[in-house]
Design a protein around this motif. Structure first.
Motif, mmCIF file in Angstrom:
data_model
loop_
_atom_site.group_PDB
_atom_site.id
_atom_site.type_symbol
_atom_site.label_atom_id
_atom_site.label_comp_id
_atom_site.label_asym_id
_atom_site.label_seq_id
_atom_site.Cartn_x
_atom_site.Cartn_y
_atom_site.Cartn_z
ATOM 1 N N ALA A 36 0.821 -1.212 0.000
ATOM 2 C CA ALA A 36 0.000 0.000 0.000
ATOM 3 C C ALA A 36 0.850 1.255 0.000
ATOM 4 C CB ALA A 36 -0.934 -0.002 1.209
ATOM 5 N N LEU A 37 2.040 1.156 0.559
ATOM 6 C CA LEU A 37 2.930 2.313 0.626
ATOM 7 C C LEU A 37 3.564 2.623 -0.734
ATOM 8 C CD1 LEU A 37 4.120 4.377 2.628
ATOM 9 C CD2 LEU A 37 5.975 2.745 3.069
ATOM 10 N N ILE A 38 3.687 1.627 -1.588
ATOM 11 C CA ILE A 38 4.334 1.818 -2.893
ATOM 12 C C ILE A 38 3.636 2.884 -3.737
ATOM 13 C CG2 ILE A 38 4.858 0.706 -5.101
ATOM 14 C CD1 ILE A 38 5.510 -1.831 -3.555
ATOM 15 N N PRO A 39 2.306 2.832 -3.942
ATOM 16 C CA PRO A 39 1.672 3.878 -4.753
ATOM 17 C C PRO A 39 1.796 5.273 -4.141
ATOM 18 C CG PRO A 39 0.013 2.457 -3.754
ATOM 19 C CD PRO A 39 1.329 1.791 -3.561
ATOM 20 N N PHE A 40 1.829 5.352 -2.816
ATOM 21 C CA PHE A 40 2.000 6.642 -2.158
ATOM 22 C C PHE A 40 3.375 7.224 -2.474
ATOM 23 C CE2 PHE A 40 3.361 9.046 1.687
ATOM 24 C CZ PHE A 40 2.438 10.073 1.614
ATOM 25 N N ASP A 41 4.418 6.407 -2.356
ATOM 26 C CA ASP A 41 5.774 6.871 -2.661
ATOM 27 C C ASP A 41 5.936 7.191 -4.152
ATOM 28 O OD1 ASP A 41 6.650 6.734 -0.056
ATOM 29 O OD2 ASP A 41 7.406 4.686 -0.231
ATOM 30 N N LEU A 42 5.308 6.400 -5.002
ATOM 31 C CA LEU A 42 5.360 6.672 -6.438
ATOM 32 C C LEU A 42 4.681 8.001 -6.762
ATOM 33 C CD1 LEU A 42 4.590 3.135 -7.922
ATOM 34 C CD2 LEU A 42 6.729 4.418 -8.157
ATOM 35 N N ALA A 43 3.544 8.260 -6.122
ATOM 36 C CA ALA A 43 2.832 9.514 -6.357
ATOM 37 C C ALA A 43 3.674 10.717 -5.941
ATOM 38 C CB ALA A 43 1.499 9.515 -5.606
ATOM 39 N N LEU A 44 4.364 10.600 -4.810
ATOM 40 C CA LEU A 44 5.242 11.683 -4.365
ATOM 41 C C LEU A 44 6.369 11.908 -5.356
ATOM 42 C CD1 LEU A 44 5.539 10.871 -0.544
ATOM 43 C CD2 LEU A 44 4.215 12.718 -1.597
ATOM 44 N N THR A 45 6.923 10.822 -5.891
ATOM 45 C CA THR A 45 8.003 10.932 -6.878
ATOM 46 C C THR A 45 7.499 11.582 -8.159
ATOM 47 O OG1 THR A 45 9.017 8.919 -5.996
ATOM 48 C CG2 THR A 45 9.740 9.648 -8.173
ATOM 49 N N ILE A 46 6.312 11.191 -8.604
ATOM 50 C CA ILE A 46 5.718 11.764 -9.821
ATOM 51 C C ILE A 46 5.455 13.251 -9.634
ATOM 52 C CG2 ILE A 46 3.650 11.737 -11.280
ATOM 53 C CD1 ILE A 46 3.551 8.660 -10.650
ATOM 54 N N ARG A 47 4.959 13.617 -8.469
ATOM 55 C CA ARG A 47 4.728 15.043 -8.194
ATOM 56 C C ARG A 47 6.037 15.820 -8.214
ATOM 57 N NH1 ARG A 47 2.032 16.791 -2.588
ATOM 58 N NH2 ARG A 47 4.050 16.048 -1.835
ATOM 59 N N TYR A 48 7.070 15.244 -7.650
ATOM 60 C CA TYR A 48 8.385 15.900 -7.644
ATOM 61 C C TYR A 48 8.889 16.107 -9.065
ATOM 62 C CZ TYR A 48 13.422 16.495 -7.081
ATOM 63 O OH TYR A 48 14.709 16.969 -7.167
ATOM 64 N N LEU A 49 8.759 15.098 -9.915
ATOM 65 C CA LEU A 49 9.203 15.226 -11.301
ATOM 66 C C LEU A 49 8.379 16.261 -12.057
ATOM 67 C CD1 LEU A 49 9.769 11.455 -12.193
ATOM 68 C CD2 LEU A 49 11.508 13.181 -11.700
ATOM 69 N N SER A 50 7.099 16.380 -11.710
ATOM 70 C CA SER A 50 6.241 17.363 -12.376
ATOM 71 C C SER A 50 6.625 18.779 -11.987
ATOM 72 C CB SER A 50 4.771 17.108 -12.022
ATOM 73 O OG SER A 50 4.352 15.847 -12.484
ATOM 74 N N VAL A 51 6.928 18.973 -10.709
ATOM 75 C CA VAL A 51 7.338 20.301 -10.234
ATOM 76 C C VAL A 51 8.650 20.708 -10.883
ATOM 77 C CG1 VAL A 51 8.097 21.609 -8.224
ATOM 78 C CG2 VAL A 51 6.103 20.118 -8.041
ATOM 79 N N LYS A 52 9.575 19.783 -10.993
ATOM 80 C CA LYS A 52 10.882 20.066 -11.569
ATOM 81 C C LYS A 52 10.840 20.118 -13.103
ATOM 82 C CE LYS A 52 13.007 20.267 -7.652
ATOM 83 N NZ LYS A 52 13.565 21.544 -7.154
#
Length: 207
Positions: A36-52
């Motif tokens: 369950a933690l995997i999609p949460f961490d992936l979402a945070l990573t995707i958001r980081y890449l979008s901001v950058k």
């Protein structure tokens, strides 16, 4: 932000240690919470890449992986079925403890799922297009519900989409039935209601 993310993972680790060290009926929560933690961490990573605004190809690839793993978080709602192992009367101290462990594990996994969907929705739909966000939640809810069905009843794991695609496709064809349809409609509607409610609550807190 980074400290908050670290604290979240420390809370999860603390719960996992309790489940591991203290005898309970629900050791399976260790694996389920990890998934369950995997999609949460992936979402945070995707958001980081979008901001950058970097690595668009990587972001799209991670989003596909996120979609594959997302049902693992919402799947935990079905873990309440394991209450049958302790009974539902809540009359003894052991029932209290096991119920508390199961409930906190399920709700924690559910929150990871809702949070990750909210993050992905904002990344791709923004905040000014509520119709697109609504459509995103509708599609996601029913796709996820079918993923939960495949996991709960056919015992298919997310990574088998890559490691055993023929098996997944065969089971997919054989699973098309009234049983699966009722499950998908029921749990898809449940997820959609939770996603929309979570979205509205987040907007209230940020406005």
């Amino acid at each position: 932000m980074k400290k908050d993310i670290l604290r979240v993972h420390l809370v999860v680790l603390s719960l996992l240690l309790v489940i591991w060290l203290v005898p309970t009926n629900y050791n399976f929560l260790i694996w389920n919470l990890f998934l369950a933690l995997i999609p949460f961490d992936l979402a945070l990573t995707i958001r980081y890449l979008s901001v950058k605004k970097k690595l668009l190809f990587v972001k799209c690839g991670l989003t596909i992986v996120w979609l594959v793993f997302f049902p693992n978080a919402m799947y935990m709602v079905t873990d309440f079925s394991h209450l049958s192992s302790i009974g539902t009367g809540l009359m003894t101290e052991m029932q209290f403890f096991n119920y508390a462990i199961l409930a906190v594990g399920v709700l924690m996994g559910l929150l990871f799922g809702l949070s990750s969907a909210h993050i992905i929705g904002r990344v791709y739909c923004g905040t000014r297009l509520p119709v697109w966000t609504l459509l995103f939640y509708i599609v996601l809810s029913f796709v996820s519900a079918y993923g939960i069905y495949l996991g709960r009843f056919l015992r298919i794991n997310s990574w088998e989409l890559v490691s055993a695609p023929h098996k997944v496709f065969t089971l997919f064809l054989t699973s098309l039935s009234t049983h699966s349809l009722v499950f998908v409609i029921s749990f898809g509607s449940l997820q959609f209601a939770l996603l929309v409610l979570y979205h509205m609550i987040r907007r209230i807190n940020t406005d």
